[in-house]
Design a protein around this motif. Structure first.
Motif, mmCIF file in Angstrom:
data_model
loop_
_atom_site.group_PDB
_atom_site.id
_atom_site.type_symbol
_atom_site.label_atom_id
_atom_site.label_comp_id
_atom_site.label_asym_id
_atom_site.label_seq_id
_atom_site.Cartn_x
_atom_site.Cartn_y
_atom_site.Cartn_z
ATOM 1 N N ILE A 249 38.483 40.097 53.154
ATOM 2 C CA ILE A 249 38.237 41.376 52.334
ATOM 3 C C ILE A 249 37.479 41.876 52.891
ATOM 4 N N ARG A 250 36.066 41.753 53.061
ATOM 5 C CA ARG A 250 35.294 42.456 52.985
ATOM 6 C C ARG A 250 35.366 43.435 53.125
ATOM 7 N N SER A 251 36.827 43.410 54.585
ATOM 8 C CA SER A 251 36.866 44.454 55.574
ATOM 9 C C SER A 251 37.411 45.466 54.904
ATOM 10 N N ARG A 252 38.256 44.948 54.210
ATOM 11 C CA ARG A 252 39.491 46.083 53.474
ATOM 12 C C ARG A 252 39.601 46.220 52.352
ATOM 13 N N LEU A 253 37.891 46.188 51.367
ATOM 14 C CA LEU A 253 37.742 46.185 49.823
ATOM 15 C C LEU A 253 37.565 47.446 49.568
ATOM 16 N N ARG A 254 37.589 48.955 50.836
ATOM 17 C CA ARG A 254 37.643 50.731 50.361
ATOM 18 C C ARG A 254 39.060 50.535 50.711
ATOM 19 N N ASP A 255 40.688 49.813 50.323
ATOM 20 C CA ASP A 255 41.745 49.832 50.923
ATOM 21 C C ASP A 255 41.534 49.622 49.332
ATOM 22 N N LEU A 256 41.061 48.484 48.500
ATOM 23 C CA LEU A 256 41.086 48.264 47.103
ATOM 24 C C LEU A 256 40.613 49.406 46.073
ATOM 25 N N ALA A 257 39.575 49.407 46.930
ATOM 26 C CA ALA A 257 39.153 50.968 46.282
ATOM 27 C C ALA A 257 39.794 52.147 45.912
ATOM 28 N N LYS A 258 39.858 52.553 46.761
ATOM 29 C CA LYS A 258 40.436 53.541 47.073
ATOM 30 C C LYS A 258 42.270 53.395 45.759
ATOM 31 N N LEU A 259 42.498 52.401 46.058
ATOM 32 C CA LEU A 259 43.664 52.135 44.992
ATOM 33 C C LEU A 259 43.534 52.649 43.927
ATOM 34 N N GLY A 260 41.976 52.560 43.696
ATOM 35 C CA GLY A 260 41.968 52.380 42.037
ATOM 36 C C GLY A 260 41.692 51.974 41.387
ATOM 37 N N VAL A 261 41.300 50.227 41.394
ATOM 38 C CA VAL A 261 41.493 49.015 40.412
ATOM 39 C C VAL A 261 39.646 49.235 40.384
ATOM 40 N N ASP A 262 39.405 48.466 39.132
ATOM 41 C CA ASP A 262 38.195 47.958 38.830
ATOM 42 C C ASP A 262 37.365 47.175 39.265
ATOM 43 N N ALA A 263 38.189 46.216 39.390
ATOM 44 C CA ALA A 263 37.471 44.362 39.735
ATOM 45 C C ALA A 263 38.867 43.892 40.868
ATOM 46 N N VAL A 264 38.311 42.807 41.534
ATOM 47 C CA VAL A 264 38.959 41.887 41.987
ATOM 48 C C VAL A 264 38.877 40.153 42.292
ATOM 49 N N TRP A 265 39.797 39.677 41.490
ATOM 50 C CA TRP A 265 39.870 38.413 41.128
ATOM 51 C C TRP A 265 40.121 38.117 41.829
ATOM 52 N N LEU A 266 39.095 36.614 43.086
ATOM 53 C CA LEU A 266 39.357 36.198 44.334
ATOM 54 C C LEU A 266 40.186 34.401 43.803
ATOM 55 N N SER A 267 40.857 34.091 44.162
ATOM 56 C CA SER A 267 41.416 32.651 44.472
ATOM 57 C C SER A 267 40.354 31.828 45.382
ATOM 58 N N PRO A 268 40.890 31.112 44.894
ATOM 59 C CA PRO A 268 39.574 29.930 45.178
ATOM 60 C C PRO A 268 39.914 29.992 47.372
ATOM 61 N N PHE A 269 37.966 29.836 47.334
ATOM 62 C CA PHE A 269 37.774 29.735 48.569
ATOM 63 C C PHE A 269 36.751 28.441 49.299
ATOM 64 N N TYR A 270 36.641 28.441 47.865
ATOM 65 C CA TYR A 270 35.011 26.705 47.927
ATOM 66 C C TYR A 270 35.745 25.790 48.381
ATOM 67 N N THR A 271 35.148 25.000 49.833
ATOM 68 C CA THR A 271 35.417 23.250 50.100
ATOM 69 C C THR A 271 36.652 23.085 49.404
ATOM 70 N N SER A 272 37.753 22.605 50.157
ATOM 71 C CA SER A 272 38.655 22.255 49.660
ATOM 72 C C SER A 272 40.380 21.386 50.970
ATOM 73 N N PRO A 273 39.935 20.720 50.803
ATOM 74 C CA PRO A 273 41.633 19.716 51.703
ATOM 75 C C PRO A 273 42.286 20.597 51.760
ATOM 76 N N GLN A 274 43.176 22.208 51.024
ATOM 77 C CA GLN A 274 44.100 22.579 50.628
ATOM 78 C C GLN A 274 44.599 21.447 50.576
ATOM 79 N N HIS A 275 44.805 20.862 49.433
ATOM 80 C CA HIS A 275 46.149 20.292 49.171
ATOM 81 C C HIS A 275 47.102 21.563 48.115
ATOM 82 N N ASP A 276 46.295 22.146 47.691
ATOM 83 C CA ASP A 276 46.903 22.852 46.871
ATOM 84 C C ASP A 276 46.312 23.968 46.941
#
Ligand code: GLC
Length: 541
Positions: free
Chosen positions: A34-61
């Motif tokens: 994600i970090r490596s592509r943030l520049r693309d999002l800045a260039k797109l012209g958005v104000d913020a990014v919302w990240l869906s969960p990246f926390y420790t999880s067994p990933q069943h959902d």
């Protein structure tokens, strides 16, 4: 520069970490990607990014089953990666919103494991909603509630001695036990979790299932009305006591410098009730799912837009707008069909009606340009700026949404909108990573949607989004006021927002356009404004 109360007019881009960009090549996206592509999002012209969960999880959902709220799942990286992502985002003037999942934990969470290991009636059990079963041997669930993903919302557990004991409530998968929000201990834990992320300099939280934390006392059975009008009142969603929790949270974030945001994922209707989530001392925003669910019919759109502005306006809040997210069929496909499958069902090889790809994209572009012309805040979902359709041909064996298994393959679920993004037309995974792995396979025709080939092509969806976002900012449309324009056919939406006239034609015939410079158009303008096309025109002075 972002203004005071930036969220009133912001465009927030949802990143689904599993599928955005994969730096380590294991097939699952990650924070470094994600970090490596943030520049693309800045260039797109958005104000913020919302990240869906990246926390420790067994990933069943897909991570909405959190096993540790204050740790990054090693599959997504480390806390250092997170801190670096936040600094880089801030350097690019992008805000960072994280997802908070307070309604339930993962069954792997230590709180739940402790509850299982503790006797019935213990304080540990009281963190969740454990109840004795009905019937002589307690072998019937405590009530008739159903899981959102299908099947009963209750699961029975064994006592430490191996005999069968109480049941616990899970409104989602059985690996997602619901917390007991009438318990103060639970409330205190979440204050600490909020502080943990605020101290890491995040700019806000998207609150998952924000309508579900409190259940009606006594957990009564639920009998849906035979002929529902709108969303029926249930004993598990939208209980009034939930608001007290958000008032406490709001007090906390107001102590932090900067304008921290809460946005509610609350599936509540009517709009007037939803507006209760964004009263001045609660959250600032709520997703507008009524708008998301409205078909592209001018009359229906006009009424949902009016209702939204009125209802949110009553509590002093701007409306938000959204067309896609990780739980619904992508709007480039939804608008290419005449049917409306229920939210969360998905589309697959055996669905009776399939979207028309070309028509869907044309209408999606028109719908987006209409949305971005509205005053208030907007939400975008990764990939929509590429015009990505839903992947309807995912092989059954690849499906991971618990809905698919829990409904015994009756509902496809949400995997089709979660497939990793194409960045380049070549490479095994279209630039999602440098390996051959992808947690969901990408369709081969996605090469044509790759970001790199859309760059600089003025007819591409990516360039349409960029132009719309920069024009929206330059003309302060987010902060504007909407005034409907008269004299257009009933199948057309026409309004003025500040210095811009927005016209969307959802009828069958071309209409003539007023004089004025065309600022942005969602499609070719031949002979006026063709059907399924939106245009922004400079308003006369
Ligand atoms: C929300 C999320 C969805 C998740 C559910 C349970 O609706 O958006 O993806 O499955 O909550 O956490």
């Amino acid at each position: 520069m972002v203004s005071r109360e930036w969220w009133r007019s912001s465009v927030i881009y949802q990143v689904y970490p599993r599928s955005f960009a994969d730096a380590d090549g294991d097939g699952l996206g990650d924070l470094a990607g994600i970090r490596s592509r943030l520049r693309d999002l800045a260039k797109l012209g958005v104000d913020a990014v919302w990240l869906s969960p990246f926390y420790t999880s067994p990933q069943h959902d897909a991570g909405y089953d959190v096993a540790d709220y204050c740790a990054v799942d090693p599959r997504f990286g480390t806390l250092t990666d997170f801190d670096e992502l936040v600094s880089e985002a801030h350097r690019l003037e992008l805000k960072v919103i994280v997802d908070l999942v307070p309604n339930h934990t993962s069954s792997d969470h230590k709180w739940f494991q402790e509850a299982l290991a503790s006797p019935e009636g213990s304080p540990e059990r009281d963190r969740y909603l454990f109840r004795p079963g009905k019937g002589k041997h307690g072998n019937q669930p405590p009530n008739n509630w159903e899981s959102v993903f299908g099947g009963s919302a209750w699961e029975r557990v064994a006592r430490p001695d191996g005999t069968l004991g109480e049941w616990y409530l899970h409104l989602f998968d059985k690996s997602q036990p619901d917390l007991n929000w009438r318990n103060d201990w639970v409330r205190t834990q979440f204050i600490e979790i909020l502080k943990f992320w605020l101290d890491r300099k995040i700019d806000g939280f998207r609150v998952d299932v924000a309508h579900g934390l409190i259940k009606k006392a006594g957990l009564p059975d639920y009998f849906p009305p035979k002929k529902p009008r709108g969303m029926p009142a249930t004993p598990f969603w939208g209980q009034p006591e939930v608001h007290e929790i958000y008032r406490t949270w709001r007090k906390l974030i107001d102590e932090y410098p900067g304008e921290k945001l809460f946005v509610a994922e609350a599936w509540v209707s009517p709009m007037k009730k939803l507006a209760n989530w964004v009263r001045p001392d609660e959250m600032q925003q709520a997703f507008n799912f009524a708008y998301l669910g409205t078909p592209l019919k001018a009359g229906r759109l006009k009424s949902v837009i009016n209702n939204s502005i009125a209802a949110f306006g009553q509590v002093g809040s701007p409306s938000t707008w959204v067309l896609s997210n990780h739980d619904v069929v992508r709007h480039a496909s939804r608008f290419g069909m005449d049917v409306d499958y229920p939210q969360g069902d998905g589309i697959g090889p055996k669905s009776p009606v399939k979207p028309d790809r070309e028509l869907g994209l044309k209408r999606a572009r028109a719908a987006t340009l209409l949305m971005l012309g509205l005053p208030g805040g907007s939400y975008l979902y990764q990939g929509e700026e590429l015009g990505l359709p839903e992947d309807i041909d995912l092989p059954d064996a690849a499906r991971q949404d618990p809905t698919w298994a829990r409904t015994k393959h009756k509902r496809y679920g949400r995997d089709g909108c979660r497939v990793p993004l194409p960045w380049t037309p070549d490479g095994e995974t279209f630039g999602f990573n440098n390996s051959t792995e992808s947690w969901l396979p990408q369709p081969s025709f996605w090469a044509d949607y790759a970001r790199s080939i859309q760059e600089g092509d003025p007819t591409s969806t990516l360039e349409l989004y960029r132009l719309a976002l920069s024009t929206r900012k330059a003309k302060s449309l987010g902060e504007g006021q909407l005034r409907w324009l008269e004299g257009y056919p009933r199948t057309v939406l026409a309004f003025q927002n500040g210095a811009v006239i927005v016209i969307a034609n959802f009828g069958k015939k071309n209409i003539s356009l007023p004089r004025g410079e065309v600022l942005v158009a969602s499609g070719q303008l031949t002979d006026g404004l063709p059907p399924n096309t939106t245009v922004w025109i400079r308003a006369p002075k």
